[in-house]
Design an enzyme around this catalytic site. Structure first.
Site, PDB file in Angstrom:
ATOM      1  N   HIS A  93      -0.037   1.550   1.999  1.00 53.32           N
ATOM      2  CA  HIS A  93       0.056   2.365   3.213  1.00 53.32           C
ATOM      3  C   HIS A  93       0.208   3.826   2.842  1.00 53.32           C
ATOM      4  O   HIS A  93       0.880   4.173   1.870  1.00 53.32           O
ATOM      5  CB  HIS A  93       1.207   1.901   4.101  1.00 53.32           C
ATOM      6  CG  HIS A  93       2.527   1.777   3.404  1.00 53.32           C
ATOM      7  ND1 HIS A  93       2.833   0.689   2.607  1.00 53.32           N
ATOM      8  CD2 HIS A  93       3.601   2.588   3.363  1.00 53.32           C
ATOM      9  CE1 HIS A  93       4.052   0.842   2.116  1.00 53.32           C
ATOM     10  NE2 HIS A  93       4.529   2.000   2.548  1.00 53.32           N
ATOM     11  N   ASP A 143       5.588   4.923  12.268  1.00 58.80           N
ATOM     12  CA  ASP A 143       6.668   4.352  11.460  1.00 58.80           C
ATOM     13  C   ASP A 143       7.868   4.052  12.361  1.00 58.80           C
ATOM     14  O   ASP A 143       8.219   4.852  13.235  1.00 58.80           O
ATOM     15  CB  ASP A 143       7.058   5.329  10.336  1.00 58.80           C
ATOM     16  CG  ASP A 143       7.849   4.647   9.247  1.00 58.80           C
ATOM     17  OD1 ASP A 143       7.321   4.511   8.124  1.00 58.80           O
ATOM     18  OD2 ASP A 143       9.012   4.235   9.510  1.00 58.80           O
ATOM     19  N   HIS A 156       1.601   7.322   4.184  1.00 61.23           N
ATOM     20  CA  HIS A 156       2.458   7.980   5.172  1.00 61.23           C
ATOM     21  C   HIS A 156       1.817   9.319   5.533  1.00 61.23           C
ATOM     22  O   HIS A 156       1.547  10.139   4.637  1.00 61.23           O
ATOM     23  CB  HIS A 156       3.839   8.289   4.581  1.00 61.23           C
ATOM     24  CG  HIS A 156       4.667   7.104   4.200  1.00 61.23           C
ATOM     25  ND1 HIS A 156       5.712   6.646   4.968  1.00 61.23           N
ATOM     26  CD2 HIS A 156       4.612   6.291   3.113  1.00 61.23           C
ATOM     27  CE1 HIS A 156       6.282   5.598   4.372  1.00 61.23           C
ATOM     28  NE2 HIS A 156       5.633   5.363   3.234  1.00 61.23           N
TER      29      HIS A 156
HETATM   30  P1  5GP Z   1       7.559   2.467   1.874  1.00 59.10           P
HETATM   31  O1  5GP Z   1       9.063   2.576   1.726  1.00 59.10           O
HETATM   32  O2  5GP Z   1       7.066   1.124   1.380  1.00 59.10           O
HETATM   33  O3  5GP Z   1       6.791   3.615   1.325  1.00 59.10           O
HETATM   34  O4  5GP Z   1       7.275   2.558   3.440  1.00 59.10           O
HETATM   35  C1  5GP Z   1       7.466   1.484   4.309  1.00 59.10           C
HETATM   36  C2  5GP Z   1       7.639   2.087   5.675  1.00 59.10           C
HETATM   37  O5  5GP Z   1       7.492   1.049   6.642  1.00 59.10           O
HETATM   38  C3  5GP Z   1       9.024   2.717   5.919  1.00 59.10           C
HETATM   39  O6  5GP Z   1       8.865   4.092   6.226  1.00 59.10           O
HETATM   40  C4  5GP Z   1       9.592   1.908   7.076  1.00 59.10           C
HETATM   41  O7  5GP Z   1      10.323   2.702   7.982  1.00 59.10           O
HETATM   42  C5  5GP Z   1       8.369   1.317   7.703  1.00 59.10           C
HETATM   43  N1  5GP Z   1       8.590   0.055   8.369  1.00 59.10           N
HETATM   44  C6  5GP Z   1       9.334  -0.994   7.914  1.00 59.10           C
HETATM   45  N2  5GP Z   1       9.311  -2.002   8.796  1.00 59.10           N
HETATM   46  C7  5GP Z   1       8.527  -1.587   9.828  1.00 59.10           C
HETATM   47  C8  5GP Z   1       8.121  -2.213  11.049  1.00 59.10           C
HETATM   48  O8  5GP Z   1       8.459  -3.347  11.382  1.00 59.10           O
HETATM   49  N3  5GP Z   1       7.315  -1.478  11.876  1.00 59.10           N
HETATM   50  C9  5GP Z   1       6.918  -0.209  11.560  1.00 59.10           C
HETATM   51  N4  5GP Z   1       6.136   0.433  12.438  1.00 59.10           N
HETATM   52  N5  5GP Z   1       7.273   0.403  10.404  1.00 59.10           N
HETATM   53  C10 5GP Z   1       8.075  -0.286   9.560  1.00 59.10           C
END
Ligand code: 5GP
Ligand code: ZN
Length: 114
Positions: free
Chosen positions: A100, A30, A102
């Site tokens: 995704h 992340d 985590h």
């Molecule tokens: P969500 O909030 O949808 O559960 O998780 C999305 C995750 O993607 C977040 O933890 C955020 O930090 C991560 N993320 C967002 N943009 C990028 C990126 O460009 N590269 C990576 N490796 N992670 C990202």
């Protein structure tokens, strides 16, 4: 670039710190880690949310959990413990609409989550 950030990472159009890949699953760190170990495990194929899974995705989801178990061991957090989270929809704060998982570890987590 496509309209999905994680599809772009799968295809190599956006750089990701990839720690695992196979024919159906990719895992990468992340970009804003919330724990010493914070890895996102995703299907290569675009699935927006849990609610978009189809019956023939059963093997894919099983493979994702096998990859998670491998990463847990590789990252040295099998003994200390870890958390697997799927944020789904607005209340959970999902921000990227490509399914995704985590994988978080390396510190103690609170419960209930915030
Ligand atoms: P969500 O909030 O949808 O559960 O998780 C999305 C995750 O993607 C977040 O933890 C955020 O930090 C991560 N993320 C967002 N943009 C990028 C990126 O460009 N590269 C990576 N490796 N992670 C990202
Ligand atoms: Zn996608």
């Amino acid at each position: 670039m496509s309209d999905c950030l994680f599809c772009d990472i799968v295809e190599g159009r956006v750089k990701g710190d990839v720690v695992y890949r196979d024919e159906s699953v990719v895992a990468f760190r992340d970009i804003r880690p919330q724990a010493p170990v914070h890895i996102l495990i995703i299907p290569r194929k675009h699935v927006a949310t849990i609610l978009d899974l189809e019956a023939n995705d059963q093997t894919l989801i099983g493979q994702i959990f096998l990859v998670i178990a491998k990463l847990v061991r590789d990252q040295g957090i099998a003994e200390s413990g870890f958390r697997v989270v799927v944020n789904s929809g607005a209340d959970a704060g999902q921000s990227v609409f490509h399914l995704h998982f985590h994988l978080l570890g390396g510190r103690r987590f609170g419960w209930p989550p915030g």
